[in-house]
Design a protein around this motif. Sequence first.
Motif, PDB file in Angstrom:
ATOM      1  N   HIS A  61       0.890  -1.384  -0.219  1.00 26.13           N
ATOM      2  CA  HIS A  61       0.363   0.119  -0.258  1.00 26.13           C
ATOM      3  C   HIS A  61       0.571   1.590   0.197  1.00 26.13           C
ATOM      4  O   HIS A  61       0.610   2.429  -1.134  1.00 26.13           O
ATOM      5  CB  HIS A  61      -1.194   0.307   0.905  1.00 26.13           C
ATOM      6  CG  HIS A  61      -1.582   1.233   1.156  1.00 26.13           C
ATOM      7  ND1 HIS A  61      -2.801   1.077   0.314  1.00 26.13           N
ATOM      8  CD2 HIS A  61      -1.194   2.390   1.456  1.00 26.13           C
ATOM      9  CE1 HIS A  61      -3.575   2.279   0.007  1.00 26.13           C
ATOM     10  NE2 HIS A  61      -2.616   2.825   1.065  1.00 26.13           N
TER      11      HIS A  61
ATOM     12  N   HIS B  69      -6.501  -2.971   4.160  1.00 31.39           N
ATOM     13  CA  HIS B  69      -7.773  -2.338   3.185  1.00 31.39           C
ATOM     14  C   HIS B  69      -7.394  -3.908   1.962  1.00 31.39           C
ATOM     15  O   HIS B  69      -8.382  -3.518   0.931  1.00 31.39           O
ATOM     16  CB  HIS B  69      -7.784  -1.258   2.847  1.00 31.39           C
ATOM     17  CG  HIS B  69      -6.912  -0.961   1.774  1.00 31.39           C
ATOM     18  ND1 HIS B  69      -6.556   0.738   1.951  1.00 31.39           N
ATOM     19  CD2 HIS B  69      -6.149  -1.035   1.079  1.00 31.39           C
ATOM     20  CE1 HIS B  69      -5.732   1.818   1.517  1.00 31.39           C
ATOM     21  NE2 HIS B  69      -5.101   0.195   0.455  1.00 31.39           N
ATOM     22  N   HIS B  70      -6.391  -3.798   2.163  1.00 37.55           N
ATOM     23  CA  HIS B  70      -5.902  -5.113   0.988  1.00 37.55           C
ATOM     24  C   HIS B  70      -6.616  -6.383   1.088  1.00 37.55           C
ATOM     25  O   HIS B  70      -6.843  -7.559   0.730  1.00 37.55           O
ATOM     26  CB  HIS B  70      -4.937  -5.488   0.070  1.00 37.55           C
ATOM     27  CG  HIS B  70      -4.546  -4.030  -0.351  1.00 37.55           C
ATOM     28  ND1 HIS B  70      -4.637  -3.462  -1.786  1.00 37.55           N
ATOM     29  CD2 HIS B  70      -3.899  -2.882   0.388  1.00 37.55           C
ATOM     30  CE1 HIS B  70      -4.313  -2.648  -1.598  1.00 37.55           C
ATOM     31  NE2 HIS B  70      -3.790  -1.880  -0.891  1.00 37.55           N
TER      32      HIS B  70
HETATM   33 CU   LIG Z   1      -4.528   0.124  -0.670  1.00 34.67          CU
END
Ligand SMILES: [Cu+2]
Lengths: 194, 562
Positions: B269, B318-319
């Motif tokens: 990220h 969030h992945h």
């Molecule tokens: Cu991300």
Amino acid sequence: MSDLPIFADEPWILPSRGRIAMWSLIVAESAIFSLFVVAYIYYIGRDQFGPTPSVLDRPILNTVCLLSSSLTIWIAERAIEQGRMRRFAIFWAITILLGLKFIIGTITEFRTLINRDGLTIDANLFGTTFYSLVGLHATHVLVGLVGLSLILAFTLFGKVNRSHAERIQVFSMYWHFVDAVWVVVFTVVYIVGK
Amino acid sequence: MSDQTIPVSGSLQAAYPERGTLLEWLHGWIVTVDHKKLGILYITYALFFLLVGGVEAMLIRIQLMVPHNHVISPEMYDELFTMHGTTMVFLVGMPILFGFANYLVPIMIGARDMAFPRLNAFSFWLTAFGGLLLYYSFLGGFGLYGMGNAPDVGWFAYAPLTGKSFSPGHNMDYWALALIVSGFGTVGTAINIIATTVSLRCKGMTFFRMPLFVWLLLVVSALTLVTITPLTAAQVMLLLDRYLGAHFFDAQAGGSPMLWIHFFWIFGHPEVYVLVLPAFAIANEVIPVFSRKAIFGYPAMVAASVGIGFTSLAVWAHHMFTVGMSSAGNSFFVISTMVVGIFTGIKVFNWLATMWGGSITFSTPMLFCTGFLFQFLIAGLTGIMLAVAPWDWQLHNSYFLIAHFHYVLVGAIIMCIFAGFYYWFPKATGRMMSETLGKWHFWVFIIGFHMSFDTMHFVGLLGMPRSIYTYEPNRGWDTLNLIITIGAFVQAVGVLIFVWNLVHAYFRGKLAGPDPWDAWTLEWATPSPPPAYNFAVEPEVRSRRPLWDIKHPNDPDWKYEQ
Ligand SMILES: [Cu+2]
Ligand code: HEM
């Protein structure tokens, strides 16, 4: 069109680029160590088979050696700043000896663990995380020792003098960092994880 | 204004070095430690791989054009999407942005070179050889299928697929080693940029007078230090697993594939922000110049960038909404992701406010930046949608996700990179790129872009998953996929126009002069191209727009700026 205004009133001193770069390297290295530490902690006590951390002996003497090498290198740093080259060379050499002692200590520790307890890197999760974390740190000590020895050689050939104080200090930051990491590794592996 | 040399101290007319033989010329580029030449090397290298990655994308699209297609084999297909992702992130995105940084950061802060020129060259060559090593896998990675094999497990390389038992050849080793090597190069450059920015600023260039471009690259470099290194560490663990029989990610011996997923996204990220922040940096320079206004809300921009830097370190999972975290974990990462949206929103509003009431000229760089603003807004919105965990359970790893991140990577980042090319090409080569071709490039590319990536959202909502080799007819996906593929071809035409424009301008473009855009930062005070030493005398600055001060002695910025 006029030229740019001149303003000699503002003093203009910038930080040393060497120190900034070494700090950045230390941040980057810390991130690498963090992941290995996290992996170690994550896998504590998850083994179904094989040796457990109870086989470890705390390497107290080793720790004392490594940590005091931070003190000796600090004395050497002060010495070169004041131009006392003999003192610098002596304490620099002591630092190397202390580092060597640490490496030899680690090698013996690994040997006993392998031969006495059958703990290898592929034995179980403990072996995997132990050898990679402690080994990663030992590799850093080795790299530091190579650097230290090169500088010692240059010193003995008379190529190092007071004007190099800044560079010596920047290099020493690395050594202090390696020592500080050992405090973390020691706490995690030999105190918390045992 | 444009045909005058600005009399900033040090802008001597460049003494052009005599052209030697081909061999001397080549040798000069290989041994160079000049930040400008290294910047150009980075950019050329990245452009080359942009074309390679583009060809891979075209092959993927041709395969997906119609249902039950068999243009390439399934094995080849897996390699293509893995290599496409890996190439675009590591061999295109990072090098091209570091190329711009290399070229511009020292000039913009009035320095003569980077803090460590030789480290700079070393880092470039590490990155370059990393790329070659990765591509050598096509020839040398003796793998599962009996021939040379490229990595084929996705750019995120989830365990346990990467283990010896599932990837028996050397393809994963090429992947890991190549990225470790180029990762060292990246960290070297990041350290270099930080040291340059902190320690080499010319007199008067306080932190709050630095161009926003430099600020953003400082943030990116700091972020890189803690972003690339986790990937390096995880890849070292992977290699230990594969070669020494360690068990980090080996589920059979109690190891956890989850650990890899976490480690990968702890890298992954922040990495996307490492890619997007330099794109913001380009927009920060282009938008004010073509709006004829100073950037709106400079301190807010700096604060938002630093804020993004920090928050992006705390959103990685969030992945991972679909891998099964606790609801407390899910909630935390939903909220932290939304916070990133706030900082990004601040930036978008500042760009709009900069344009508001300005006398805008839509030259090609500005066109691309306007396109960027629009597309980045949509990309951010789909990002927010995916950050809502229940929505993500539905659409994770669908084409909706692919649409989201291509909207950012192509719609925002590549657009800004194009803007950067049109804007700084005259500085680096002394020649202008063609405006007519530039506008063709813009319109063709953006039409193709929207054909492909808008449509991807819908085919994703209709349930098409990512990374599939082919699909059944009559699911409502057929026409949409055809449109996506046609859009891809249109984009390819746009890129070819761009490449032609580059080549043509390099040899035939009209002469640019030192300051073709009537801009305000220090690089425009040097001749185009700048001499090796940049400035004969170190410049001194007193405001954020030193060239404005020279051009308007009666109304200089430093009277108003705090
Ligand atoms: Cu991300
Ligand atoms: C406001 C900003 C953003 C938000 C809220 C956001 C949110 C998200 C979320 C929640 C996902 C996970 C979706 C899923 O796996 O199902 C995702 C995936 C992704 N995003 Fe974003 N994003 C934002 C900006 C960006 C930017 C700036 C980039 C790139 C420069 C980017 C690139 C990606 C990529 C590459 C993936 C998917 C990676 C993969 O699974 O292979 N995003 N984004």
